[in-house]
Design a protein around this motif. Structure first.
Motif, mmCIF file in Angstrom:
data_model
loop_
_atom_site.group_PDB
_atom_site.id
_atom_site.type_symbol
_atom_site.label_atom_id
_atom_site.label_comp_id
_atom_site.label_asym_id
_atom_site.label_seq_id
_atom_site.Cartn_x
_atom_site.Cartn_y
_atom_site.Cartn_z
ATOM 1 N N GLU A 90 45.413 30.330 30.356
ATOM 2 C CA GLU A 90 44.411 29.335 30.699
ATOM 3 C C GLU A 90 43.304 29.992 31.528
ATOM 4 O OE1 GLU A 90 44.323 25.951 29.946
ATOM 5 O OE2 GLU A 90 45.964 26.398 28.570
ATOM 6 N N GLY A 91 42.062 29.794 31.106
ATOM 7 C CA GLY A 91 40.944 30.372 31.827
ATOM 8 C C GLY A 91 40.666 31.822 31.490
ATOM 9 N N ALA A 92 41.448 32.400 30.577
ATOM 10 C CA ALA A 92 41.315 33.799 30.126
ATOM 11 C C ALA A 92 41.692 34.800 31.206
ATOM 12 C CB ALA A 92 39.910 34.101 29.598
ATOM 13 N N LEU A 93 41.223 34.594 32.460
ATOM 14 C CA LEU A 93 41.499 35.498 33.579
ATOM 15 C C LEU A 93 40.958 36.906 33.281
ATOM 16 C CD1 LEU A 93 45.059 34.282 34.649
ATOM 17 C CD2 LEU A 93 42.808 33.544 35.484
ATOM 18 N N PHE A 94 39.644 36.976 33.197
ATOM 19 C CA PHE A 94 38.941 38.224 32.910
ATOM 20 C C PHE A 94 38.932 39.138 34.134
ATOM 21 C CE2 PHE A 94 34.846 40.529 33.231
ATOM 22 C CZ PHE A 94 34.960 41.357 32.124
ATOM 23 N N TYR A 95 39.071 40.431 33.890
ATOM 24 C CA TYR A 95 38.981 41.432 34.956
ATOM 25 C C TYR A 95 38.247 42.661 34.432
ATOM 26 C CZ TYR A 95 42.932 43.517 32.429
ATOM 27 O OH TYR A 95 43.734 44.069 31.443
ATOM 28 N N THR A 96 37.793 43.492 35.349
ATOM 29 C CA THR A 96 37.071 44.700 34.959
ATOM 30 C C THR A 96 37.275 45.792 36.000
ATOM 31 O OG1 THR A 96 34.914 45.511 34.159
ATOM 32 C CG2 THR A 96 34.895 44.039 36.074
ATOM 33 N N GLY A 97 36.960 47.018 35.633
ATOM 34 C CA GLY A 97 37.108 48.161 36.525
ATOM 35 C C GLY A 97 36.870 49.454 35.771
ATOM 36 N N ASP A 98 37.250 50.574 36.369
ATOM 37 C CA ASP A 98 37.109 51.894 35.761
ATOM 38 C C ASP A 98 35.683 52.144 35.268
ATOM 39 O OD1 ASP A 98 37.978 54.411 34.938
ATOM 40 O OD2 ASP A 98 38.580 53.711 32.947
ATOM 41 N N PRO A 99 34.676 52.027 36.142
ATOM 42 C CA PRO A 99 33.299 52.246 35.703
ATOM 43 C C PRO A 99 33.028 53.713 35.389
ATOM 44 C CG PRO A 99 33.388 51.984 38.094
ATOM 45 C CD PRO A 99 34.763 51.700 37.587
#
Length: 462
Positions: free
Chosen positions: A323-332
């Motif tokens: 629910e809500g997908a729960l998007f995350y990001t990192g490792d630029p």
């Protein structure tokens, strides 16, 4: 008499009926690419994109400390200790650090882990001072994470290295949907990066039993076996090798990463900023550091996907599991070659603005493959993805490029057949004659291959 309210859903259904699903998908792709360019690109970048040249990487006039400088998104998310997970990705039931609606934009200040890790002293001010960087040019959020992160204990030999920002809850997202991730702008936050090779990792890594990887000798292992200081109580004594990589302007004011050659020469290569990690929650975990949440291997939920085509103007599609997908990001990444052979890219902190849009089945808003598997596209190409072990550590961990290649080909065939209307036999012939399949990375336990299907080949389709 009042006119009826405009309903985007009705308009979409009308267009799908008129154009057919394939025609609508192609039209939506063109509109998305055009709108992304209009939102994110400077006039010079827009001209470059229109000419088929890569857009010039802009460079801010100041260090992009948290909240300083241009923030292009409606929402803003820094990477302070309470907003990140170090070495692990969010579980299916993770609590979001930000909530937003489908179609809205968010600017994320991502942090590179290089200069923060234990084998580099876990003191970014001291580490970068050793390379001539003043304290005021070191990111304050990096200093805070290195010194104040307490959400989970750190184990350098077990944890992933990545500083993972999120998760972000997208209100309309439900399991079975697709999250469409548009990269609208990407700005380097600092004028430097780091490329690191660590013992036991990378394309030429010494194996856990002390042997050389198949096809090589111990004398060809990198870093050299003679410098391997493991095991030791202090990761700083492992003998890992990090190369500080400054950013300089080259011909035409283009930004380059610079590494030394011999005693006085240097090699300069263009920056290609992109996020190595973009994902949605995929696995359950009873603790923040559950093994199945380790940030290193990519999965069906994306994560550490390491595809260097996912630059400004590109789009990444991910199936939704929570629910809500729960998007995350990192490792630029400031730059990365296909394969990422030494272990890391040119790692460097970035400020990235995303548009996050929920796509429902039957809408024509996302490639059909994306409802079950990661898929990408750029203004110039469709990019089917293949992973060697897309369920992560479940049922063991497999790093076989042949498996990743086969899956990329199958996903390419499915796209060409179901979305562009080619017969499967003709699609197979086309891929063999005209498409490129590239190694994404060979260093993330689960290895990756991606295809490049050029949109220009289909300009005359009817």
């Amino acid at each position: 008499m009042n006119a009826p309210a405009f309903d985007p859903g009705d308009a979409r259904r009308t267009l799908v009926a008129a154009l057919g699903r394939r025609g609508f998908l192609r039209a939506a792709t063109a509109v998305t690419a055009a709108s992304s360019a209009a939102v994110a690109l400077s006039p010079g970048q827009a001209r470059a994109a229109g000419s088929g040249r890569a857009p010039t990487t802009p460079f801010p006039k100041e260090i992009l400390q948290p909240g300083r400088g241009a923030v292009h998104g409606k929402h803003y998310l820094p990477s302070l200790p309470d907003q990140v997970r170090w070495g692990y990705v969010p579980a299916l039931d993770a609590q979001p650090v930000l909530r937003m609606r489908s179609g809205e934009t968010v600017t994320v200040d991502s942090l590179s882990h290089e200069g923060l890790l234990e084998d580099q002293g876990r003191d970014p001010v001291a580490y970068f001072a050793g390379h001539g960087v003043r304290a005021d040019q070191v990111l304050r959020d990096g200093i805070a994470v290195a010194g104040d992160y307490t959400r989970s204990p750190r184990d350098f030999d077990v944890d992933g290295p990545h500083v993972v920002t999120g998760p972000i809850h997208v209100k309309e997202a439900r399991p079975g949907d697709v999250l469409k991730i548009d990269m609208l702008s990407i700005l380097p936050r600092v004028p430097y990066g780091v490329v690191t090779s660590r013992h036991g990792k990378g394309a030429l890594a010494r194996q856990s039993d002390g042997s050389a990887p198949a096809g090589t000798t111990l004398g060809e292992v990198m870093p050299p076996v003679s410098t391997d200081g493991r095991p030791d109580d202090d990761p700083a004594d492992y003998g890992n090798v990090s190369h500080f990589t400054p950013v300089r302007r080259g011909k035409g004011q283009a930004l380059n990463g610079v590494l030394p050659v011999g005693g006085s020469g240097e090699v300069a290569f263009p920056l290609n900023p992109h996020m190595g990690m973009m994902g949605v929650a995929y696995a359950a975990g009873d603790t923040l550091t559950a093994p199945q949440l380790n940030s290193i291997p990519p999965t069906l939920g994306g994560g550490n996907i390491d595809i260097n085509l996912l630059t400004q103007g590109a789009t990444f599609y991910l199936p939704v599991f929570a629910e809500g997908a729960l998007f995350y990001t990192g490792d630029p990444h400031m730059a990365m070659g296909n394969g990422e052979v030494a272990l890391t890219a040119m790692e460097g902190s970035l400020r990235t603005t995303f548009r996050l849009t929920v796509c429902k089945r039957g809408s024509g808003d996302a490639p059909s493959v994306a409802f079950t598997y990661p898929f990408a596209e750029t203004p110039d190409a469709w990019v089917p993805v293949g992973l060697s072990d897309p369920d992560g550590i479940r049922n063991g961990q497999v790093g076989d490029l042949d498996i990743a290649m086969r899956r990329a080909v199958v996903n390419a065939l499915d796209f060409l057949q179901h979305d562009l209307g080619m017969s499967r036999s003709v699609a197979y012939a086309y891929l063999s004659a005209a498409a490129d399949f590239q190694v994404s990375q060979v260093v993330d336990r689960t290895v990756g291959v991606h295809g490049v299907i050029k949109k220009s080949h289909f300009d005359d389709r009817h």
